[in-house]
Enzyme design. Structure first.
Site, mmCIF file in Angstrom:
data_model
loop_
_atom_site.group_PDB
_atom_site.id
_atom_site.type_symbol
_atom_site.label_atom_id
_atom_site.label_comp_id
_atom_site.label_asym_id
_atom_site.label_seq_id
_atom_site.Cartn_x
_atom_site.Cartn_y
_atom_site.Cartn_z
ATOM 1 C CG ASP A 400 -0.577 0.521 2.437
ATOM 2 O OD1 ASP A 400 0.917 0.474 2.393
ATOM 3 O OD2 ASP A 400 -1.241 0.474 3.587
ATOM 4 C CB ILE A 401 0.147 3.998 -1.320
ATOM 5 C CG1 ILE A 401 -0.329 4.281 -2.941
ATOM 6 C CG2 ILE A 401 1.003 6.583 -1.724
ATOM 7 C CD1 ILE A 401 -1.126 4.553 -3.217
ATOM 8 C CD GLU A 443 -5.165 3.764 2.360
ATOM 9 O OE1 GLU A 443 -4.094 3.574 3.026
ATOM 10 O OE2 GLU A 443 -5.724 3.511 1.596
#
Length: 550
Positions: A400-401, A443
């Protein structure tokens, strides 16, 4: 047993049955359309008639009020030099009351609110000082007035029309007033008291305070009207017509018009049932005239059905099998010898083609994330179930970001969406055809790598991390991602969902260690610490995990 018998009906009879249904439906529709048109016309005419009637009564009432004010204005001019002459005052109020049927009583009040003369003086109030709100308002405003309806000392429900009296020096001397009893006979009740129909129709008048001041039923005079669309419109100064249900639950057709002089509203209404009373008899006459021509149409259709049955029977036979894979080929083989059947065949082929295309598209859309073009959670679960059933090895990358919430907070959700799409594009650039790329939520993303050993999955994850860190994102610049890698050996091992949890655990460990990292979990889900040996991962189930920091 009904289904086999139904299937044995030949096409000619089926067409005849459908023709009968069609003709009957057409007859019914024509009958219904005619009924509705006549019904709408009667309702429209009644609404318009009531509107015109209400407008005429409003105009007559307005004229009568203006005439009454003119009479009072004329008397006020005569009374100005005679305010102390009691005989003159009495003579004038008697003349005003008896000359026309406008006023039920007339009075002259001086500037101190004392009654100087009144006719008829049934309450013997001559010499009394008035304390009512309307009297005070007439004296303080020095203007012609029409009061709101109120109950007098004698219990009469009335309105008062007054006109000020001034001398030559424009000194205010008082006013002359005429009262109109709303529940007694006078010129106003003669105008507003009756509706021209005698079938339940009625006419009523409301004042600006939504009080009913005229109604055929005297017991309802003085009622407050609450939720009523007609009253809302007429008191807003509108003229028109409307269908509504009255307080007694009766559907009414109402026309309405405002009385501008008094800010009242006139409503003329008629029951819907009375308007439509003769419609049923009229429609039965129409029905009897339609039946013969429809019988002739049925005969013609039956004869025509004999000539068109064969090619249509063939199409119908194949249409029953349209859910089979060979449906398109079977329909294409049918030979048709006239234009309509050919068009029907072409439409069936085209419809089947479009249906298959739409089914494929719907299936794709239901398993694809609209923003990124990657598989959504439903598509991801379908692929996981497929891999579980195959029992072949699978590497999983969860990512994920980093600080994605700050991106949304600083740059807005639109920019955040652009970042997600850009990240998805970077993931697709390095993916194999057999790999599955998924957006698992928000995300968070998941990469499924079938038949790939752990060390190669780790290399892929690390290359993706570096590629993302080096790639400027739209609207934000450079970002970083954190990744967790896990491995599932395949058949005979734990449920695949346990490997997803290992990958998530490795991802959270990467977050914990400062983000922008790749953490690899071993087959027991253990995570390698920072002091682990360099990356030399063998493609075996007992491979130890390593951390590659950015």
């Amino acid at each position: 047993m009904l289904l086999p018998r139904f299937l044995k009906i030949d096409l000619r009879r089926l067409i005849l049955v459908l023709a009968v249904i069609s003709v009957m439906a057409t007859l019914g529709n024509s009958f219904y359309a005619t009924y509705e048109a006549q019904r709408a016309l009667l309702i429209s005419n009644t609404l318009d008639a009531n509107r015109v009637y209400a407008a005429k009564l409003a105009e007559m009432t307005n004229t009568m009020i203006q005439s009454s004010q003119s009479q009072l204005a004329y008397s006020a001019a005569l009374l100005a030099p005679a305010m102390t002459d009691h005989n003159t005052l009495l003579s004038e109020v008697r003349r005003l009351q008896q000359q026309t049927a406008t006023f039920n009583s007339v009075a002259i009040v001086n500037a101190d609110a004392m009654v100087m003369a009144v006719y008829p003086d049934t309450l013997q109030i001559k010499g009394a000082k008035l304390t009512s709100q309307s009297a005070k308002l007439s004296i303080t405003t020095h203007q012609p007035m029409i009061t709101d309806p109120f109950v007098s000392l004698s219990g009469n429900y009335l309105i008062s029309i007054s006109y000020p009296i001034f001398d030559k020096e424009q000194t205010y001397l008082g006013y002359v007033t005429g009262t109109i009893y709303l529940q007694s006979q006078n010129m106003l009740s003669g105008i507003l008291g009756q509706h021209y129909y005698r079938d339940g129709s009625s006419l009523y008048v409301v004042d600006r305070n939504r009080t009913r001041i005229y109604h055929p039923d005297n017991a309802r005079v003085g009622e407050k009207i609450r939720d009523n669309a007609v009253v809302d419109k007429v008191l807003n100064g509108e003229e028109g017509a409307l269908e509504l249900t009255n307080d007694e639950g009766t559907d009414m057709l109402a026309g309405f018009a405002p009385i501008q002089q008094t800010h009242w509203g006139v409503v003329a209404q008629r029951p819907r049932t009375a308007t439509l009373a003769g419609l049923d008899t009229q429609m039965m006459t129409v029905l009897f005239k339609l039946i013969p021509i429809n019988l002739l149409i049925l005969l013609f259709i039956w004869i025509s059905a004999i000539f068109i049955s064969r090619p249509l029977w063939q199409l119908a036979n194949k249409a029953k099998l349209m859910d089979q894979q060979e449906a398109l080929k079977n329909i294409a083989r049918i030979r048709v010898w006239y234009f309509e059947a050919a068009q029907l065949k072409q439409a069936m082929l085209k419809g089947l083609g479009l249906l298959n295309t739409k089914i494929d598209k719907l299936h794709s859309d239901s398993h694809t994330d609209a923003m990124t073009g990657l598989a959504n959670r439903r598509g991801m679960q379908q692929m996981l179930d497929h891999y579980q059933a195959l029992g072949r090895p699978l590497a999983v990358i969860a990512l994920d970001i980093d600080h994605f919430k700050q991106i949304n907070d600083s740059f807005g959700h639109d920019v955040g969406d652009q970042v997600l799409s850009a990240l998805a594009s970077l993931m697709q650039q390095g993916a194999r055809q057999a790999d599955a790329l998924c957006r698992s939520g928000g995300e968070e993303f998941l990469v499924l790598l079938p038949e790939l050993p752990l060390h190669l999955a780790h290399e892929i994850a690390e290359r993706l991390r570096q590629r993302v860190a080096a790639h400027p994102m739209p609207g934000t610049g450079h970002i970083t991602i954190s990744l967790g890698v896990a491995y599932w050996p395949g058949e005979g091992n734990d449920d695949l969902s346990a490997v997803l949890k290992q990958a998530d655990k490795a991802l959270y460990e990467a977050k914990h260690r400062g983000r922008n990292q790749t953490v690899v979990a071993n087959d027991q889900g253990a995570l390698i610490h920072d002091d682990a040996p360099p990356l030399l991962v063998a493609p075996h189930a007992d491979t130890q995990a390593h951390v590659i920091t950015g």
